[in-house]
Design an enzyme around this catalytic site. Structure first.
Site, short mmCIF file in Angstrom:
data_model
loop_
_atom_site.label_atom_id
_atom_site.label_comp_id
_atom_site.label_asym_id
_atom_site.label_seq_id
_atom_site.Cartn_x
_atom_site.Cartn_y
_atom_site.Cartn_z
N HIS A 354 0.85 -1.19 0.00
CA HIS A 354 0.00 0.00 0.00
C HIS A 354 0.89 1.25 0.00
O HIS A 354 1.75 1.41 0.87
CB HIS A 354 -0.95 0.02 1.20
CG HIS A 354 -1.96 1.12 1.08
ND1 HIS A 354 -3.16 0.96 0.42
CD2 HIS A 354 -1.91 2.41 1.44
CE1 HIS A 354 -3.81 2.11 0.42
NE2 HIS A 354 -3.07 3.01 1.03
N ALA A 355 0.66 2.12 -0.97
CA ALA A 355 1.57 3.27 -1.18
C ALA A 355 1.62 4.17 0.05
O ALA A 355 0.61 4.40 0.72
CB ALA A 355 1.10 4.07 -2.38
N HIS A 384 0.37 11.69 -6.10
CA HIS A 384 -0.25 11.85 -4.77
C HIS A 384 0.82 11.75 -3.67
O HIS A 384 0.90 12.60 -2.78
CB HIS A 384 -1.32 10.76 -4.57
CG HIS A 384 -1.86 10.69 -3.16
ND1 HIS A 384 -2.99 11.36 -2.76
CD2 HIS A 384 -1.41 10.04 -2.05
CE1 HIS A 384 -3.21 11.12 -1.47
NE2 HIS A 384 -2.27 10.32 -1.02
N GLU A 385 1.63 10.72 -3.74
CA GLU A 385 2.64 10.51 -2.70
C GLU A 385 3.65 11.66 -2.68
O GLU A 385 4.08 12.09 -1.61
CB GLU A 385 3.36 9.17 -2.88
CG GLU A 385 2.47 7.94 -2.73
CD GLU A 385 1.68 7.90 -1.42
OE1 GLU A 385 2.15 8.50 -0.43
OE2 GLU A 385 0.60 7.30 -1.39
N HIS A 388 2.67 14.48 -0.49
CA HIS A 388 3.08 14.34 0.92
C HIS A 388 4.55 14.74 1.08
O HIS A 388 4.91 15.46 2.01
CB HIS A 388 2.93 12.89 1.38
CG HIS A 388 1.51 12.41 1.48
ND1 HIS A 388 0.58 13.06 2.25
CD2 HIS A 388 0.89 11.32 0.96
CE1 HIS A 388 -0.58 12.38 2.18
NE2 HIS A 388 -0.42 11.33 1.40
N GLU A 412 -3.53 14.97 2.55
CA GLU A 412 -3.97 14.07 1.48
C GLU A 412 -4.33 14.82 0.20
O GLU A 412 -4.39 14.23 -0.88
CB GLU A 412 -5.17 13.25 1.96
CG GLU A 412 -4.86 12.29 3.09
CD GLU A 412 -3.73 11.32 2.78
OE1 GLU A 412 -3.47 11.06 1.59
OE2 GLU A 412 -3.07 10.87 3.73
N HIS A 513 -6.32 0.45 5.64
CA HIS A 513 -6.31 1.42 6.73
C HIS A 513 -6.92 0.90 8.03
O HIS A 513 -6.76 1.53 9.07
CB HIS A 513 -7.01 2.71 6.28
CG HIS A 513 -6.39 3.31 5.05
ND1 HIS A 513 -6.48 2.72 3.81
CD2 HIS A 513 -5.63 4.42 4.87
CE1 HIS A 513 -5.83 3.45 2.92
NE2 HIS A 513 -5.31 4.48 3.53
N TYR A 523 -9.37 11.43 3.92
CA TYR A 523 -9.53 11.30 2.46
C TYR A 523 -10.84 11.90 2.00
O TYR A 523 -10.93 12.51 0.95
CB TYR A 523 -9.43 9.83 2.02
CG TYR A 523 -8.13 9.19 2.40
CD1 TYR A 523 -6.95 9.53 1.75
CD2 TYR A 523 -8.06 8.25 3.42
CE1 TYR A 523 -5.74 8.94 2.10
CE2 TYR A 523 -6.86 7.66 3.78
CZ TYR A 523 -5.70 8.01 3.12
OH TYR A 523 -4.51 7.43 3.47
O1 X8Z Z 1 -4.21 5.39 1.01
C1 X8Z Z 1 -4.20 6.21 0.12
C2 X8Z Z 1 -2.86 6.73 -0.42
C3 X8Z Z 1 -1.83 6.73 0.62
S1 X8Z Z 1 -2.00 8.04 1.72
C4 X8Z Z 1 -2.39 5.85 -1.54
N1 X8Z Z 1 -5.35 6.64 -0.45
C5 X8Z Z 1 -6.64 6.14 0.00
C6 X8Z Z 1 -6.81 4.68 -0.35
O2 X8Z Z 1 -6.05 4.16 -1.17
O3 X8Z Z 1 -7.72 4.05 0.19
C7 X8Z Z 1 -5.48 7.62 -1.50
C8 X8Z Z 1 -6.92 7.65 -1.85
C9 X8Z Z 1 -7.65 6.98 -0.74
ZN ZN Z 2 -1.88 9.96 0.96
#
Ligand code: X8Z
Ligand code: ZN
Length: 614
Positions: A354-355, A384-385, A388, A412, A513, A523
């Site tokens: 997960h990024a 996106h990254e 941050h 975010e 998460h 988000y």
């Molecule tokens: O978790 C993330 C990023 C890392 S902060 C990739 N996002 C959420 C997800 O993937 O569930 C970005 C959009 C929503």
């Molecule tokens: Zn993020």
């Protein structure tokens, strides 16, 4: 993971050394009347200064353990990560305890804010009891590893599929049964986490209560410069503003999916089966664009094909993202970023794919960790990254306790704001798509593609923490975890489980998460805020014309305004920071509505006479 969570973890870590120091100093104080403990003589600014220093150091230690674990999951790194977390949490508890000395005193506003933020500095506070602290850390570490290493193995070890492979099936397959298997397979990997999660909730809640919050959810809601109850209202208000946009998209998409899969599989008036939307969690739907394209053949928006054709690899994708920020006047990424980031999935070890973006040392050691593939989705995620990462770099000179987003939704929203400037014109400029034909039909196509990500996400972004808030408050008990989850999924998203579910399942755990304990409302807020930021930057750039055609690529003035906001970190209430950039102190959906105005009227036209809703 995302930035703020890393920051939270880092903050947890930093408390250790002071904690030990304090314990010793207080012991000395206890047996000697003449010697005053050092801390007792500290005024608030001196205390804050010390905590900032200590936390930066401890955060570095925790960050190192956490990054090592996330990029090399094995029993040893799990153990070391857990120990580092435990030490950080111990420091944190002690630092918060020391801060109590200033309660009821009138402090300068900077110290008062720093002390308030200190208390909110971890996403899972531990109880003071050292044994419970160890348990909490071990559970958190274990769940993170379970998620990262999870695989679905239908026929023994040879048949295993990891999240990347299953995600790819979800994105590419149009076979109802194959999709169902990939969905069920991945969700089955979360079953063993249920008990751990329930124990984790108990312990983290106890920690939150010891800090004076009613539960962990209330603690999370306290980090928005308003009362937690007010924040709950605020989030509901925002959802109310965007709900009609989602309703219109859902209605149209359901209809088109009915064309593909048949009315028996996708009945009118009912929630959409959650495995048909191109994404494991039905959170973003861009992968089913070909099934719902408003005007087929009018525009070529296939970025994934272009990336593959042009043989883009992870480094080149990341360089492209860096170039965008540099075009706004941001610095080039430090050399250490390239040396220390994990940009691709290693073949020989388990990692957390997960990024995430990392601020290791409260200074310039910034990194990302991502399993980058040459797809549009991954490309957008790299931008996106880096949002941050550039936030970290912009606020690195703030004191440690202010090194954070104005609120976590801001963090975010930075990279996503940049995503909004990746218009067909920009993508053409960097050679990823052909020349842009701008007409009504190509506009609707383009807007549809973006809406499948940005509008589809909104209810998902809202419901994850709605579930957790109920779990933390005790309204949802472990025996109802899964049922409560699906109630919210249906209510908000209008999607249903593709196969029968029971309390043997733990479907929330199939979303990063939850085992990663990263708050998620950030988000939801980001998906509204980023349109406000985009509009403000476009105005700064002097853009004329509709908002969806604006790209601030290459605009120094927009970049300057953006950086000015980022550099403030969390040093002042977010309302002030927002006002500086946008002229308003409120989060508000008018910018997202303006952005999608053409698509919305088109959708309304399409949906006429249809039974929308579920
Ligand atoms: O978790 C993330 C990023 C890392 S902060 C990739 N996002 C959420 C997800 O993937 O569930 C970005 C959009 C929503
Ligand atoms: Zn993020």
């Amino acid at each position: 993971m995302n930035s703020d969570r890393d920051r939270l973890m880092q903050r947890i870590c930093m408390a250790c050394r002071t904690a030990l120091g304090t314990a010793i100093v207080l012991a000395i104080a206890g047996c000697s009347r003449t010697e005053q403990p050092e801390q007792a003589r500290e005024d608030a600014p001196a205390f804050v200064e010390r905590i900032n220093r200590e936390m930066a150091e401890r955060g570095h230690e925790l960050g190192a353990a956490a990054f090592t674990y996330a990029t090399y999951i094995n029993p040893d790194t799990e153990f070391l990560n857990s120990k580092a977390n435990e030490r950080y949490l111990e420091y944190f508890s002690n630092a918060v305890e020391q801060a109590k000395a200033f309660e009821g005193q009138s402090l300068d506003s900077t110290s008062a804010r720093a002390i308030k933020l200190l208390k909110l500095g971890v996403s899972a506070p531990a109880p003071k009891d050292p044994q419970k602290r160890a348990q909490l850390s071990a559970l958190a570490s274990k769940m993170e590893g379970m998620y990262g290493a999870a695989k679905y193995c239908p026929q023994g070890p040879e048949s295993c599929k990891d999240q990347i492979e299953l995600t790819q099936t979800m994105a590419e397959s149009r076979d109802y049964e194959a999709l169902k298997e990939a969905w069920s397979g991945w969700h089955s990997t979360a079953r063993p986490m249920r008990e751990e999660y329930a124990n984790f909730v108990e312990l983290a809640n106890e920690g939150a209560r010891e800090l004076g919050f009613s539960d962990l959810g209330a603690m999370w809601r306290s980090n928005y410069d308003m009362q937690p109850d007010e924040f709950t209202q605020e989030a509901s208000r925002l959802w109310g503003q965007v709900k009609p946009l989602y309703g219109a998209l859902h209605c149209y998409v359901r209809d088109r999916l009915q064309d593909t899969y048949g009315e028996d599989k996708v009945p009118s008036d009912k929630p959409i089966p959650a495995h048909l939307l191109g994404n494991m969690w039905a959170q973003q739907w861009a992968e089913i664009y070909p099934l719902v394209e408003p005007y087929p053949g009018v525009s070529d928006l296939d970025i994934t094909a272009a990336l593959k054709k042009q043989k883009y690899d992870a480094v080149r994708i990341t360089r492209a993202a860096e170039s965008f920020y540099v075009s706004l006047g941001f610095p080039k990424l430090p050399q250490s970023f390239w040396e220390r980031s994990m940009l691709t999935k290693p073949a020989d070890r388990e990692v957390q794919c997960h990024a995430s973006a990392w601020h290791m040392d409260a200074n310039e050691d910034v990194r990302i960790k991502q399993c980058i593939e040459a797809t549009q989705e991954e490309l957008m995620t790299v931008y996106h990254e880096l949002g941050h990462v550039y936030y970290y770099l912009a606020y690195k000179d703030q004191p440690y306790l202010f090194q954070s987003g104005a609120h976590d939704g801001f963090h975010e929203a930075i990279g996503d704001t940049v995503n909004l400037s990746m218009t067909p014109a920009y993508l053409h400029e960097i050679g990823l798509i052909g020349p842009v034909k701008r007409n009504d039909q190509s506009t609707i196509n383009q807007q549809m593609k973006i809406a499948l990500d940005k509008i589809a996400f909104l209810p998902f972004g809202k419901l994850i923490d709605e579930w957790r808030w109920k779990v933390f408050s005790g309204e949802v008990k472990p025996e109802n975890y899964n049922a409560a989850w699906w109630e919210l999924r249906e209510q908000y998203q209008g999607v249903s489980a593709p196969v029968p579910r029971s309390e043997e399942d733990f479907d929330p755990g199939a979303k990063y998460h939850i085992p990663g304990n990263t708050p998620y409302t950030r988000y939801f807020l980001s998906f509204i805020l980023q349109f406000q930021f985009h509009k403000a930057l476009c105005e700064a750039a002097g853009h004329q014309g509709p908002l969806h055609e604006c790209s601030v690529y290459g605009n120094e003035e927009a970049g300057r305004r953006f950086r000015e906001m980022l550099a403030m970190g969390q040093s002042q209430p977010w309302q002030q920071t927002l006002e500086k950039l946008t002229g308003t102190r409120e989060m508000d959906a008018s910018a997202i509505t303006e952005y999608f105005a053409p698509l919305l009227s088109w959708l309304e036209e399409q949906n006429k006479g249809k039974q929308c809703g579920w």
